[in-house]
Scaffold this active site. Structure first.
Site: not given
Length: 617
Positions: A2, A27, A75, A99-100, A490, A494, A497, A513, A612
């Site tokens: 947010c 964000r 968000w 926000n929060g 990573e 990516k 995402e 395995h 973000k």
């Protein structure tokens, strides 16, 4: 996540608020809204689900005008994306953005409902608006009402509050979620991120937890928490934001992510600048207390989330081999919920691009409060944002100097974190009396690293051609050995995402395995093959894939001997010192994920469901 923008100016602030919302789009969000004091006694509000552009269309049809206002990108946490759940929330003559997460919102809601307040949303934020409105019944001061209201809140919040009868001010409050004050020539501003306000100012005050602020067009009044629980005036340093406002534009690239991939040679050069001597790392350049902290370090605990966690996993190989220091890497969201043993002399090292990652901050605070806190020699933050909470609350901060990173999928922040971690590793090696000749060679190779990264970025066109085929698959498997294993993780992150292809990563030696059961002609396998002591082992693992009909894409050193053939495509990566190869091999994996996402038509810079800066747990 947010985003908050607020302004008190001498003219209509709606353009400032809308530009701020656009700059916060990176964000991640699902709805947007604004509220302005249009005249004494009247608040105008507009909210819309979707992008800021949708809100702009609403305002084009029914404009709002006012010299005081608040705005928000949401968000979703409590309640699905909807117009009713979008901010700002209004109660009577109060409007609030937040926000929060308010952890006790259900208890507060029950109390407010019994007092006759009507709730129109599913959010935790609406309780704040009603709490402030209720407090206004017993005071004529908005600041007093907000202060009383926040005393009832458990959880994390950054707030912007306006009142129809106080048209010349915005009240802000911060606890566990970032909030800055912008100092402008024609007014004062609030923002959850300085980037939101760069069109009107480059001077900012970073609020601390517990702070409240009153902003007017003439100034700001910051009140901190006193030891007795009351309020006392405090002075927060005004910080000049160093980055050129043009740094937040796309610069002619199709997406922020592609621009930021191409910025990596310069970003890494900036991360190294002033920190390398002729044949050594300049330990004193890492901070005034760096040598003392490193001299006392006997073990390192690295705590981070997501991409930063992968950087920490790479650093474990470096710290143990080059510095001879045991290293433990922890996922920040798990760290507080198990009993971690910290031997005496442990350096607590955190990684965060924003410096406001809620789980990482909570882990740092948890470590500092533990009964065996004396075990920690100190805390070191590797971060990209000066003035952020992580930087302020750590004993030592090493800035990555990556510049603004707008794309949700981290690129240059990751490679500069790795660069900073190598600097810390070599500094520890020096302090501990490691072989100076190897240190000198690595320092020389670090100087050449930006050039190598430029060569890797030049693989863009070649990687575009192989990405088209990968875009047709639904799954992918990434393999690496040694420090390339976290790079494989990573790369998989990516890809998932931004392209929404399911991808996972494994140490190549683990294929037999279990993961080998997944390999057939529908499961492409991406592997990294640098010149190191594990190359021959990796080649055997690649043969295991080919024997099961798996399609291979290998990023390989020119001298590796891995050659393209049936079912095997090779992209040659510039030759590199094996210690620095994890940094170099990251770039082609970023380009691969980017071009696959473009081929699939996804939203590269703002992938669904992600944010973000993750400022909630």
């Amino acid at each position: 996540m947010c985003g908050i923008v607020a302004a008190v100016g001498s003219d209509n602030v709606l353009p400032v608020l809308m530009e701020g919302l656009k700059r916060l789009e990176y964000r991640g969000y699902d709805s947007a809204g604004v509220a302005l004091v249009e005249a004494p006694g009247r608040i105008g509000r507009a909210r819309e689900v979707g992008k800021v552009a949708a809100l702009e269309r609403v305002l084009a049809a029914a404009p709002l005008v006012g010299m005081t206002g608040i705005a928000h990108t949401r968000w979703a946490t409590h309640g699905q994306p909807s117009q009713d759940n979008a901010h700002p929330h209004v109660s009577g003559r109060i409007a609030v953005v937040h926000n929060g997460i308010i952890e006790n919102h259900l208890a507060l809601k029950a109390e407010l409902v019994s007092d006759g307040f009507l709730f129109t949303s599913e959010t935790d934020t609406e309780v704040i608006a009603h709490l402030v409105e209720r407090e206004m019944r017993s005071t004529s001061s908005l600041a007093t009402a907000v202060e009383r209201a926040v005393q009832r809140l458990d959880g994390a919040y950054a707030l912007g509050v306006i009142h129809a009868d106080e048209p010349d001010r915005v009240i802000g409050a911060r606890q566990g979620s970032p909030l800055v004050v912008g100092v402008g020539e024609h007014g004062y501003y609030l923002g959850s991120d300085p980037l939101a306000l760069l069109t009107v100012t480059d001077r900012f005050l970073y609020l601390d937890d517990g702070d409240m602020v009153i902003i007017t067009r003439e100034g700001c009044d910051v009140q901190g928490l006193a030891s007795n629980g009351g309020r006392v005036p405090v002075v927060r340093e005004t910080v000049h934001y160093e980055h050129d406002d043009q740094a937040v534009g796309k610069g002619g690239f199709a997406h922020y992510m592609l621009k930021e991939i191409h910025e990596q040679p310069v970003a890494v050069a900036n991360a190294l600048e002033g920190r390398l001597g002729t044949d050594r790392v300049l330990v004193e350049a890492l901070g005034p207390r760096a040598e003392r902290l490193l001299a006392g370090t006997r073990q390192v605990h690295i705590v981070a989330c997501g991409t930063s966690y992968h950087a920490g996993m790479v650093a474990r190989y470096w710290l143990e081999e080059l510095a001879g220091v045991p290293c433990q890497v922890e996922i920040a969201s798990e760290y507080r919920y198990r009993q971690v043993v910290a031997p005496p002399g442990t350096l607590f090292l955190t990684l965060s691009q924003s410096g406001e990652t809620a789980d990482t901050l909570a882990a740092l605070r948890h470590a500092r409060k533990r009964q065996d806190g004396d075990a920690y020699v100190g805390s070191l933050a590797i971060c990209n944002v000066p003035g952020s909470s992580l930087v302020r609350e750590s004993d030592l901060a090493l800035m990555t100097h990556a510049g603004p990173e707008i794309g949700v999928a981290s690129t240059k922040a990751f490679t500069t974190q790795l660069t900073a971690l190598m600097l810390v590793t070599l500094a520890l090696r020096q302090v501990r009396g490691g072989d100076a000749e190897l240190t000198a060679r690595l320092v020389h190779r670090l100087r050449y690293l930006p050039t190598l990264l430029g060569d890797a970025v030049a693989l863009d066109e070649e990687i575009t051609s192989v990405a088209g085929k990968l875009a047709t698959y639904r799954h992918a498997l990434f393999l690496g050995r040694g420090p390339q294993m976290p790079i494989a993780m990573e790369g998989a992150l990516k890809l998932k995402e931004i392209s929404y292809i399911h991808a996972e990563a494994h140490a190549a030696g683990e294929l037999k395995h279990g993961p080998l059961a997944l390999v057939d002609e529908t499961m492409p396998v991406i592997a990294m093959a640098p010149m190191d002591g594990l190359l021959e082992k990796l080649k055997s693992n690649l043969q295991e894939v080919r024997a099961r009909g798996g399609e291979l894409l290998v990023f390989s050193d020119p001298e590796s001997g891995v050659q393209s053939g049936e079912g095997l495509s090779v992209v040659t990566v510039p030759a590199c010192c094996h210690y620095l190869a994890p940094i170099l091999y990251t770039v082609p994996l970023q380009l691969l994920a980017y071009h696959v996402a473009v081929a699939r038509g996804t939203d590269v810079d703002q992938p669904r469901n992600l944010a973000k800066s993750v400022t909630v747990e």
